[in-house]
Motif scaffolding. Structure first.
Motif, mmCIF file in Angstrom:
data_model
loop_
_atom_site.group_PDB
_atom_site.id
_atom_site.type_symbol
_atom_site.label_atom_id
_atom_site.label_comp_id
_atom_site.label_asym_id
_atom_site.label_seq_id
_atom_site.Cartn_x
_atom_site.Cartn_y
_atom_site.Cartn_z
ATOM 1 N N VAL A 197 9.185 -2.937 11.677
ATOM 2 C CA VAL A 197 8.813 -4.268 11.189
ATOM 3 C C VAL A 197 7.986 -4.929 12.272
ATOM 4 O O VAL A 197 8.450 -5.130 13.407
ATOM 5 C CB VAL A 197 10.064 -5.113 10.858
ATOM 6 N N LYS A 198 6.736 -5.237 11.941
ATOM 7 C CA LYS A 198 5.798 -5.752 12.922
ATOM 8 C C LYS A 198 5.358 -7.182 12.550
ATOM 9 O O LYS A 198 4.934 -7.422 11.412
ATOM 10 C CB LYS A 198 4.542 -4.858 12.980
ATOM 11 N N GLU A 199 5.470 -8.101 13.505
ATOM 12 C CA GLU A 199 4.948 -9.447 13.276
ATOM 13 C C GLU A 199 3.429 -9.414 13.324
ATOM 14 O O GLU A 199 2.832 -8.744 14.158
ATOM 15 C CB GLU A 199 5.485 -10.427 14.317
ATOM 16 N N LEU A 200 2.793 -10.160 12.432
ATOM 17 C CA LEU A 200 1.328 -10.185 12.351
ATOM 18 C C LEU A 200 0.770 -11.445 12.975
ATOM 19 O O LEU A 200 1.438 -12.457 13.087
ATOM 20 C CB LEU A 200 0.897 -10.080 10.876
ATOM 21 N N ILE A 256 4.246 3.783 3.598
ATOM 22 C CA ILE A 256 4.325 2.537 2.828
ATOM 23 C C ILE A 256 4.032 1.393 3.783
ATOM 24 O O ILE A 256 4.671 1.267 4.837
ATOM 25 C CB ILE A 256 5.719 2.334 2.210
ATOM 26 N N GLU A 257 3.034 0.605 3.444
ATOM 27 C CA GLU A 257 2.771 -0.646 4.160
ATOM 28 C C GLU A 257 3.081 -1.794 3.216
ATOM 29 O O GLU A 257 2.464 -1.927 2.156
ATOM 30 C CB GLU A 257 1.306 -0.724 4.599
ATOM 31 N N ALA A 258 4.063 -2.602 3.580
ATOM 32 C CA ALA A 258 4.458 -3.756 2.770
ATOM 33 C C ALA A 258 4.256 -5.018 3.599
ATOM 34 O O ALA A 258 4.890 -5.188 4.645
ATOM 35 C CB ALA A 258 5.909 -3.630 2.321
ATOM 36 N N TYR A 259 3.353 -5.869 3.139
ATOM 37 C CA TYR A 259 3.018 -7.108 3.843
ATOM 38 C C TYR A 259 3.711 -8.282 3.153
ATOM 39 O O TYR A 259 3.672 -8.408 1.922
ATOM 40 C CB TYR A 259 1.510 -7.334 3.834
ATOM 41 N N TYR A 266 0.856 -1.191 0.000
ATOM 42 C CA TYR A 266 0.000 0.000 0.000
ATOM 43 C C TYR A 266 0.890 1.238 0.000
ATOM 44 O O TYR A 266 1.769 1.368 0.860
ATOM 45 C CB TYR A 266 -0.892 0.045 1.247
ATOM 46 N N ASN A 267 0.682 2.124 -0.947
ATOM 47 C CA ASN A 267 1.239 3.476 -0.870
ATOM 48 C C ASN A 267 0.097 4.391 -0.449
ATOM 49 O O ASN A 267 -0.936 4.485 -1.128
ATOM 50 C CB ASN A 267 1.799 3.916 -2.216
ATOM 51 N N ILE A 268 0.274 5.072 0.676
ATOM 52 C CA ILE A 268 -0.805 5.812 1.334
ATOM 53 C C ILE A 268 -0.385 7.268 1.509
ATOM 54 O O ILE A 268 0.648 7.550 2.134
ATOM 55 C CB ILE A 268 -1.119 5.177 2.703
ATOM 56 N N ASP A 327 4.788 -14.011 9.086
ATOM 57 C CA ASP A 327 4.039 -12.939 8.446
ATOM 58 C C ASP A 327 4.390 -11.610 9.123
ATOM 59 O O ASP A 327 4.289 -11.479 10.352
ATOM 60 C CB ASP A 327 2.528 -13.169 8.560
ATOM 61 N N VAL A 328 4.812 -10.635 8.318
ATOM 62 C CA VAL A 328 5.210 -9.354 8.883
ATOM 63 C C VAL A 328 4.638 -8.197 8.055
ATOM 64 O O VAL A 328 4.294 -8.353 6.885
ATOM 65 C CB VAL A 328 6.747 -9.197 8.965
ATOM 66 N N LEU A 329 4.553 -7.043 8.713
ATOM 67 C CA LEU A 329 4.236 -5.778 8.070
ATOM 68 C C LEU A 329 5.444 -4.864 8.231
ATOM 69 O O LEU A 329 5.912 -4.637 9.349
ATOM 70 C CB LEU A 329 3.010 -5.124 8.720
ATOM 71 N N VAL A 330 5.948 -4.378 7.109
ATOM 72 C CA VAL A 330 6.970 -3.328 7.135
ATOM 73 C C VAL A 330 6.236 -2.004 6.930
ATOM 74 O O VAL A 330 5.673 -1.756 5.864
ATOM 75 C CB VAL A 330 8.030 -3.526 6.040
#
Length: 408
Positions: free
Chosen positions: A405-408, A317-320, A161-163, A327-330
């Motif tokens: 960097v977040k673990e989902l 920028i949300e990169a999954y 996602y580009n936000i 599974d992570v979210l950058v």
């Protein structure tokens, strides 16, 4: 490193911001500022040390060629309709090339026009040993470099996602801080998204997502918006984006709030209709009533002095994807000055600060001989080393990245 001569073609809000930075760059020997508006050229050149000015009719390739003699780089900050002429002129004078956004000047279908840039113009620039880089403003441009940076934290990527939230709003009627004709064209089109490995059209102002980041006072709704990024990412997903299958550009802010009801009422239609005996396109009527983007220091100060409704915004920028099997979210936030701070630092708007100066940072890569690619690339095709150099330069302008960097 040889000093560079650069043609800045178009001295509106973005071209003038880039020219001012180039004037201060020790790697630049000379700047040629060119536009059809001779007064705007003269006003800019009078403020610069290394610049000379010339009048150019960008609807004539020969006029551009005459202005571009001996330049190392043509920085194209003109309306998108002129892109073909500028590309052809750059090839003729054997110069490097840079622009701010994709165009339909090569084909009426936007995606096909971008494909032609890659597939037809790329080999032509490669044949003369020059580099053309397209889409180098803030979005596309800065946001693409930040999206590339996010890829270093992933083994594989699924969704990007580009936000963007344009949260700067003046008390006066000023819905857009960049070219109104470009803004309204983007607002009046169906968007593009990369979904399940395919590039598809999506309804304008549709597919809403809601976000409230730490610095937001309230939850913001972001919608689909016709922009370059998902198109470029779709072409470059395997090589540059860890195999991403989905990419979206989501937008919010005063410009969206102004344009959405007009779109729903049919007032952004380009089709002509007869009203009381007069044939006219609704789009042209709306455009005639939208003020141009402020670009001169005194008019920017006047807007600030009148007062602002808000001076905020976001570029995220949300990169999954996956990292080490998890599974992570950058989540990357671009930090940059708002309107008041941009004016205090540089006498320009926040939009000029990010787009004009964001473009300048790509130019600085040219000036410092950081491009070893020849042919045509888009701003999302930087190497990680080039990304590092870009954000090293950006930090000098207080444009930085905050990545988690977040673990989902």
């Amino acid at each position: 490193m040889a000093l560079k001569k650069i043609l800045v073609l178009g001295v509106g809000a973005q071209g003038s911001a880039a020219a001012r930075r180039l004037d201060e760059d020790p790697g630049v020997a000379e700047i040629v500022c060119a536009d059809y508006d001779k007064k705007a050229v003269d006003n800019l050149v009078n403020d610069l040390k290394k610049a000379k000015g010339t009048q150019v009719d960008a609807h004539s390739k020969d006029s551009i060629v005459a202005a571009a003699q001996g330049v190392d780089l043509i920085l194209n900050a003109l309306p998108l309709e002129c892109t073909k002429n500028v590309l052809d002129a750059a090839l003729e004078v054997k110069a490097n090339y840079q622009d701010y956004a994709a165009t339909t000047a090569l084909h009426e279908d936007w995606v096909e026009s971008i494909r032609i840039q890659y597939n037809e113009y790329g080999p032509k620039f490669e044949a003369i040993g020059r580099t053309a880089i397209v889409g180098t403003g803030s979005a596309p441009g800065l946001i693409c470099a930040a999206t590339r940076d996010a890829m270093r934290y992933l083994d594989t990527c699924d969704t990007i996602y580009n936000i963007v939230w344009e949260g700067v709003e003046a008390k006066r009627f000023q819905p857009f801080w960049w070219s109104p004709v470009t803004a309204l064209h983007d607002m009046s089109e169906e968007a593009y998204a990369f979904i399940d490995g395919k590039l598809v059209r999506t309804p304008a102002f549709d597919l809403p997502i809601k976000r409230q980041y730490d610095y937001m006072d309230e939850e913001i709704t972001f919608v689909e918006h016709c922009h370059d990024e998902p198109i470029h990412y779709s072409f470059n997903a395997e090589k540059f984006f860890k195999g991403a299958k989905n990419a979206y550009f989501k937008y919010a802010g005063a410009g969206v709030d102004f344009s959405k009801p007009l779109y729903r009422a049919g007032l952004l239609s380009h089709n002509t209709e007869t009203i009381k005996g007069v044939e006219i396109a609704p789009f042209d009527v709306v455009l005639a009533h939208v003020p141009p983007a402020p670009k001169f220091k005194e008019e920017i100060k006047e807007i600030i002095d009148e007062g602002l409704v808000s001076d905020s915004g976001c570029m995220v920028i949300e990169a999954y994807g996956k990292k080490d099997g998890k599974d992570v979210l950058v989540e990357t936030h671009v930090n940059a000055p708002g309107l008041v701070e941009s004016y205090e630092k540089s006498g320009i708007t926040a939009e000029m600060y990010l787009t004009g100066q964001g473009g300048y940072l790509f130019t600085k890569l040219f000036v410092n001989d950081k491009f070893d690619q020849t042919g045509l690339i888009s701003s999302d095709m930087l190497t990680f080393e080039q990304v590092d150099a870009y954000f090293e330069y950006a930090a000098e302008l207080d444009i930085t990245l905050d990545t988690k960097v977040k673990e989902l």
